[in-house]
Write an enzyme that holds these catalytic residues in place. Structure first.
Site, PDB file in Angstrom:
ATOM      1  N   ARG A  73       0.715  -1.240   0.068  1.00 29.80           N
ATOM      2  CA  ARG A  73      -0.038  -0.043  -0.166  1.00 29.80           C
ATOM      3  C   ARG A  73       0.975   1.245  -0.036  1.00 29.80           C
ATOM      4  O   ARG A  73       0.213   2.154  -0.479  1.00 29.80           O
ATOM      5  CB  ARG A  73      -0.829   0.112   1.156  1.00 29.80           C
ATOM      6  CG  ARG A  73      -2.014  -0.886   0.954  1.00 29.80           C
ATOM      7  CD  ARG A  73      -2.987  -0.812   2.281  1.00 29.80           C
ATOM      8  NE  ARG A  73      -4.475  -1.499   1.873  1.00 29.80           N
ATOM      9  CZ  ARG A  73      -5.541  -1.476   2.813  1.00 29.80           C
ATOM     10  NH1 ARG A  73      -5.044  -1.369   4.107  1.00 29.80           N
ATOM     11  NH2 ARG A  73      -6.348  -1.851   2.518  1.00 29.80           N
TER      12      ARG A  73
ATOM     13  N   LYS B  54     -18.377 -15.074   5.926  1.00 27.45           N
ATOM     14  CA  LYS B  54     -19.965 -14.849   6.325  1.00 27.45           C
ATOM     15  C   LYS B  54     -20.558 -14.316   5.112  1.00 27.45           C
ATOM     16  O   LYS B  54     -20.089 -13.224   4.329  1.00 27.45           O
ATOM     17  CB  LYS B  54     -19.915 -13.626   7.459  1.00 27.45           C
ATOM     18  CG  LYS B  54     -19.435 -14.263   8.800  1.00 27.45           C
ATOM     19  CD  LYS B  54     -19.115 -13.116   9.959  1.00 27.45           C
ATOM     20  CE  LYS B  54     -20.341 -12.869  10.899  1.00 27.45           C
ATOM     21  NZ  LYS B  54     -20.131 -11.655  11.367  1.00 27.45           N
TER      22      LYS B  54
ATOM     23  N   GLY C 220      -7.437  -7.470   0.776  1.00 22.99           N
ATOM     24  CA  GLY C 220      -7.668  -8.010   2.169  1.00 22.99           C
ATOM     25  C   GLY C 220      -7.003  -9.521   1.956  1.00 22.99           C
ATOM     26  O   GLY C 220      -6.073  -9.609   1.352  1.00 22.99           O
TER      27      GLY C 220
ATOM     28  N   GLY D 216     -12.889  -4.115   1.663  1.00 21.24           N
ATOM     29  CA  GLY D 216     -14.070  -3.647   1.974  1.00 21.24           C
ATOM     30  C   GLY D 216     -14.348  -2.401   0.809  1.00 21.24           C
ATOM     31  O   GLY D 216     -15.636  -2.511   0.342  1.00 21.24           O
TER      32      GLY D 216
HETATM   33  C1  3PG Z   1      -8.750  -1.522   5.246  1.00 19.52           C
HETATM   34  O1  3PG Z   1      -7.743  -2.041   5.591  1.00 19.52           O
HETATM   35  O2  3PG Z   1      -9.634  -2.265   5.102  1.00 19.52           O
HETATM   36  C2  3PG Z   1      -8.690  -0.107   5.255  1.00 19.52           C
HETATM   37  O3  3PG Z   1      -7.469   0.503   5.508  1.00 19.52           O
HETATM   38  C3  3PG Z   1      -9.645   0.395   5.880  1.00 19.52           C
HETATM   39  O4  3PG Z   1      -9.574   0.250   7.403  1.00 19.52           O
HETATM   40  P1  3PG Z   1     -10.968  -0.146   8.333  1.00 19.52           P
HETATM   41  O5  3PG Z   1     -11.608  -1.201   7.826  1.00 19.52           O
HETATM   42  O6  3PG Z   1     -10.310   0.006   9.623  1.00 19.52           O
HETATM   43  O7  3PG Z   1     -11.797   1.402   8.125  1.00 19.52           O
HETATM   44 MG    MG Z   2     -11.419  -3.629   6.360  1.00 15.95          MG
END
Ligand code: 3PG
Ligand code: MG
Length: 367
Positions: A37, A174, A319, A342
């Protein structure tokens, strides 16, 4: 209306730019284990520096709950950033202040003080209506950085004009977390393959016995509705399970009592790989099993190999699936690995996000 881009901020010579990045990197014992990142923000940072701007970067790191916590200090990121982009300042973790998540006006005022322009390159956080995402565009000339721009282009094309067949492979624990994106994907994909912990609620909805596997009772009706909807949903036909006595074995879709399904079986993995091989657009999000444990990694590995080998346009959500790809050494073999987990799912679901709307508002104002 289109997102404002870096060129819209020119001239920047001698100007001060606040850069919101997503430097929420994985840390172990205070050391960065993957700087993906940070490197992803370099095209924007270098462009700004080349155009004479003075750059102050800011980011959240982890979830420190609105107060300082040394475990989440941005110091390790600052050190890495100094190696990759000397001369760029980095603030302390935005989430050390409760004003960040609350989008508090006083906190926004502190962020923008002394700044001439704002650049958002934090794709992974653009679904959060937090101070550093939606605040600065209310007053500063604002633009999307190169990473944010590219992520939005790739995901928009996938959402609106994918080459067909379009196959999505979804995993993760989930159903309830993914229901919005499943609904949205069902409208656009030709087939949807479902593995990971969430496949068991779908299998149960079809009447399978699922042993001790993950199960969300309140999602059974939703799964049944989705299965009836017409778009081809592909569920596992075999499962790797862990028995109460510690034995690992491959079963059909009916698991005996006490057995917990922890990976898709080899037949399913091969079927999913075939779907991917025949596709012209592939979106993959979420591991097929508990891939951190070698005994349950084969399904995720087979899907990752298929995505990497595919000649389709391939996009992997951030993720866990991005982490799996990196672990398998395949990250360079897909067209786009999103920096947002997300955020990419929410964008596919909604087609817009709070941080994008904030930038467009700034542009509409003519700021
Ligand atoms: C992540 O890693 O999902 C983003 O940096 C957002 O972080 P957060 O889900 O804690 O808002
Ligand atoms: Mg997240």
């Amino acid at each position: 209306m289109k997102l404002p881009v870096l060129e819209d901020l020119l001239p920047l010579d001698g100007r001060r730019v606040l850069l919101r990045a997503d430097f929420n990197v994985p840390l172990e014992d205070g050391r960065i284990t993957d700087d993906f990142r940070i490197r992803a923000a370099l095209p924007t940072i270098n462009w700004l520096l080349d155009h004479g701007a003075h750059v102050t970067a800011c980011s959240h790191l982890g979830r420190p709950k609105g107060k300082p916590d040394p475990r989440y200090s941005t110091a390790p990121v600052r050190a890495r950033l100094a190696e990759l982009a000397p001369g760029v300042e980095l603030m302390e973790n935005l989430r050390f202040d409760p004003g960040e998540e609350a989008d508090a006006p006083e906190f926004v005022a502190r962020l923008v003080a002394g700044q001439d322009a704002y650049v958002d390159d934090a794709f992974g956080a653009v679904h959060r209506a937090h101070a550093s995402i939606v605040g600065p565009p209310r007053t500063l000339p604002s633009a999307a950085g190169r990473l944010l721009q590219h992520e939005v282009e790739v995901l928009s094309e996938m959402r609106e004009d994918p080459k067909r067949p379009f196959v999505a492979v979804l995993g993760g624990a989930k159903v309830s977390d993914k229901i919005g994106v499943i609904d949205a994907l069902m409208k656009v994909v030709d087939s949807l393959a479902i593995g990971g912990g969430m496949c068991f609620t779908f299998l149960a909805a079809q009447g399978a016995t699922i042993g001790d596997s993950l199960f969300e009772l309140d999602q059974v009706d939703v799964c049944r509705r989705l299965l009836d909807e017409g778009t081809a949903i592909h569920l596992p036909e075999d499962i790797v399970g862990l028995g109460a006595d510690g034995t690992v074995a491959t079963y059909g879709t009916n698991l005996p009592p006490g057995v917990k399904g922890l990976d898709i079986g080899p037949g399913t993995a091969a079927a999913f790989a075939d779907l991917v091989a025949e596709a012209r657009t592939v979106f993959w999000n979420g591991p097929m099993g508990l891939f951190e444990d070698d005994r349950f990694a084969a399904g995720t590995r087979t899907v990752a190999d298929a995505v990497a080998a595919s000649r389709a346009f391939t996009v992997v959500g951030g993720g866990d699936s991005a982490a799996a790809l990196a672990e398998f050494g395949l990250a360079d073999d897909v067209d786009h690995v999103s920096t947002g987990g997300g955020a990419s799912l929410e964008f596919l679901e909604l087609g817009d996000l709070p941080g994008l709307e904030a930038l467009r508002q700034a542009a509409a104002r003519g700021a």
